[in-house]
Every structure is written in structure tokens, then in C-alpha cells.
Design an enzyme around this catalytic site. Structure first.
Site, mmCIF file in Angstrom:
data_model
loop_
_atom_site.group_PDB
_atom_site.id
_atom_site.type_symbol
_atom_site.label_atom_id
_atom_site.label_comp_id
_atom_site.label_asym_id
_atom_site.label_seq_id
_atom_site.Cartn_x
_atom_site.Cartn_y
_atom_site.Cartn_z
ATOM 1 N N LYS A 15 -15.932 -5.917 -3.096
ATOM 2 C CA LYS A 15 -17.298 -5.843 -2.637
ATOM 3 C C LYS A 15 -17.707 -4.222 -2.710
ATOM 4 O O LYS A 15 -18.934 -4.206 -2.955
ATOM 5 C CB LYS A 15 -17.239 -6.349 -1.157
ATOM 6 C CG LYS A 15 -16.848 -7.638 -0.849
ATOM 7 C CD LYS A 15 -17.162 -8.179 0.636
ATOM 8 C CE LYS A 15 -16.065 -7.361 1.774
ATOM 9 N NZ LYS A 15 -14.690 -7.685 1.506
ATOM 10 N N ARG A 173 -4.902 -8.245 7.867
ATOM 11 C CA ARG A 173 -6.350 -8.143 7.383
ATOM 12 C C ARG A 173 -6.916 -9.421 6.861
ATOM 13 O O ARG A 173 -7.774 -9.823 7.057
ATOM 14 C CB ARG A 173 -6.688 -6.906 6.409
ATOM 15 C CG ARG A 173 -6.764 -5.597 7.315
ATOM 16 C CD ARG A 173 -6.624 -4.503 6.121
ATOM 17 N NE ARG A 173 -7.857 -4.181 5.671
ATOM 18 C CZ ARG A 173 -8.139 -3.434 4.387
ATOM 19 N NH1 ARG A 173 -6.663 -2.960 3.977
ATOM 20 N NH2 ARG A 173 -9.136 -3.670 3.847
HETATM 21 P P1 AMP Z 1 -13.317 -2.341 4.902
HETATM 22 O O1 AMP Z 1 -13.699 -0.992 4.307
HETATM 23 O O2 AMP Z 1 -14.577 -3.254 4.829
HETATM 24 O O3 AMP Z 1 -12.049 -3.000 4.491
HETATM 25 O O4 AMP Z 1 -13.078 -2.185 6.461
HETATM 26 C C1 AMP Z 1 -11.901 -1.494 7.131
HETATM 27 C C2 AMP Z 1 -11.902 -1.748 8.395
HETATM 28 O O5 AMP Z 1 -12.856 -1.367 9.346
HETATM 29 C C3 AMP Z 1 -11.677 -3.017 8.945
HETATM 30 O O6 AMP Z 1 -10.501 -3.652 8.683
HETATM 31 C C4 AMP Z 1 -11.974 -2.983 10.462
HETATM 32 O O7 AMP Z 1 -10.930 -2.312 11.213
HETATM 33 C C5 AMP Z 1 -13.317 -2.003 10.268
HETATM 34 N N1 AMP Z 1 -14.586 -2.792 9.909
HETATM 35 C C6 AMP Z 1 -15.415 -2.671 8.852
HETATM 36 N N2 AMP Z 1 -16.398 -3.433 9.145
HETATM 37 C C7 AMP Z 1 -16.308 -3.941 10.343
HETATM 38 C C8 AMP Z 1 -17.086 -4.923 10.860
HETATM 39 N N3 AMP Z 1 -18.192 -5.662 10.329
HETATM 40 N N4 AMP Z 1 -16.821 -5.406 12.372
HETATM 41 C C9 AMP Z 1 -15.639 -4.769 12.859
HETATM 42 N N5 AMP Z 1 -14.807 -3.997 12.242
HETATM 43 C C10 AMP Z 1 -15.195 -3.714 10.887
#
Ligand code: AMP
Length: 216
Positions: A15, A173
Site C-alpha cells: 500500500k 499484525r
Molecule cells: P503501518 O505503517 O500502516 O503498517 O502501521 C504501523 C502501525 O501503526 C500499526 O501496526 C498500528 O500500530 C499503527 N496504526 C497505523 N494506522 C492505524 C490505524 N488506522 N488505527 C490504529 N492504529 C494504526
């Protein structure tokens, strides 16, 4: 009319990589909640301190804080033409909040590309991932290594492995994604907005499919 794209797909589906490319191709702004939290962590804000402990464990940041952060970001001038939402909404509460937020702006979600990648490929991708501290550009030890180990090709800054990209946290995750985020697939399918994209193909092929979807 502004375009609001929700990019769906599990962690490691591509993404962030695709959103970066699509932003350059379309002029839409890229809102990644993960990146916004990492900025808060780097700046040691109150939200960053709270987010760090949750993110390191692969858990979600509370909805109210996440929604407020997106609301503020989406109201900025660079989002006028529309945005690509990456990593948000991540559960049904956030999806309802997205609907309300966009309705209040006289708009709605335009399209929801869902990038599909098999689980074994996701684990392999996430556990070899290295990120630039400065540009946020993502490399992979096997699939897209930097020219010089540990150094970003684009800006020369240091690369690091995200704490939440270790095998155990990656598995957690993916589990949390299945439990909380995958219901959004049906949520948007029922609204006729979901478009399935084959994510286990070269980056530029995925981009091509995404651009075709956004043009419709
Ligand atoms: P990502 O970079 O999208 O993989 O996000 C890394 C981490 O940020 C996730 O594992 C969550 O801990 C937190 N996070 C990101 N987006 C969200 C969201 N929409 N709601 C809650 N936590 C989030």
C-alpha cells in the site's frame, strides 16, 4: 470533483509503495496513518509517546486519536483534489468515521482498491523490509536492495528495520488485520466500491492496474 481512495490490503501488501507512486502520477495527497504516527514518534509528541508502545507490539492506536489525526490532516490545502488513504480506515468504527468525515465535506469514498497478496509472501516481504529514516523510502534485502547496504539510494540517509517488522510482530499484525480490518472488504464490497487488485506481481504491474481503477 475530489477523489477519495481507500487503499485496502494487509500489512506488506504494498500500500505504501503504491500510494507513493500514485501520488506522483495523480496529484492526490497520500495520507498514511502509520507514517503520521512515526512522525509523531520522531518528534516525541504526547501522541507519539503513546503510539510507540502500541505500534512496537503491533497493536492499534485508539480510534478517537487516530480519527482526530486524520481529520486534521485531510482538512489541509494539499488534500483539495482528494487523497489516497493508506492504513486508514482499519476497522469498522474508523470506516464509519471516514464516511461522516467525507460527508461533512460534501463527498464520499470514491473507490476501494483491495491489494491481494498470499500470506507466505507477506511474511517474506515484511521481514526483509528496511526503511529510510529521512525519506521513508522502503527497500527489501532480497527484492529491492539499496546500492549500498544500510544507505538510502535517494538521499544517503541511514536505513533501519521497523521494530514491528520482526517475524513475531509481523505474524501478530497479520492476525489483527484478519480480525479487525478484513471486515472492511465486505463493507466496501456491499457499497459496490471494492476493486480487487492482484498484488503478487511486479510493482509497476500493480501500479498499472491501480491507475486503471482510479481512472474509471
Ligand atoms: P503501518 O505503517 O500502516 O503498517 O502501521 C504501523 C502501525 O501503526 C500499526 O501496526 C498500528 O500500530 C499503527 N496504526 C497505523 N494506522 C492505524 C490505524 N488506522 N488505527 C490504529 N492504529 C494504526
Amino acid at each position: 470533483m475530489a477523489k477519495y481512495v481507500v487503499l485496502l490490503g494487509s500489512p506488506g501488501a504494498g500500500k505504501g509503495t503504491q500510494a507513493d507512486i500514485l501520488t506522483k502520477e495523480t496529484g492526490l495527497a497520500h495520507i498514511s496513518t502509520g507514517d503520521l504516527f512515526r512522525e509523531h514518534i520522531a518528534q516525541k509528541t504526547e501522541l507519539g509517546i503513546l503510539a510507540q508502545s502500541l505500534m512496537d507490539k503491533g497493536e492499534f492506536v485508539p480510534d478517537d486519536l487516530t480519527i482526530a489525526m486524520v481529520k486534521e490532516r485531510i482538512s489541509r490545502a494539499d488534500c483539495e483534489q482528494g487523497v489516497i488513504l493508506d492504513g486508514f480506515p482499519r476497522n469498522p468504527v474508523q470506516a464509519d468515521a471516514t464516511k461522516l468525515m467525507l460527508n461533512a465535506m460534501g463527498s464520499s469514498v470514491s473507490v476501494v482498491p483491495y491489494i491481494i497478496v498470499p500470506e507466505d509472501v507477506l511474511i517474506q516481504r515484511l521481514s526483509g523490509r528496511w526503511t529510510c529514516r529521512n525519506s521513508g523510502h522502503v527497500y527489501h534485502t532480497m527484492f529491492s536492495p539499496p546500492e549500498k547496504e544500510g544507505i538510502c539510494d535517494l538521499c544517503g540517509a541511514e536505513l533501519y528495520q521497523r521494530v514491528d517488522d520482526t517475524v513475531e510482530t509481523v505474524k501478530k499484525r497479520l492476525r489483527i488485520y484478519m480480525e479487525r480490518t478484513s471486515p472492511l472488504i465486505d463493507y466496501y464490497r456491499k457499497q459496490g466500491k471494492l476493486v480487487e487488485i492482484e498484488g503478487d506481481q511486479p510493482i509497476d504491474s500493480v501500479t498499472k492496474d491501480l491507475l486503471a481503477t482510479l481512472k474509471k
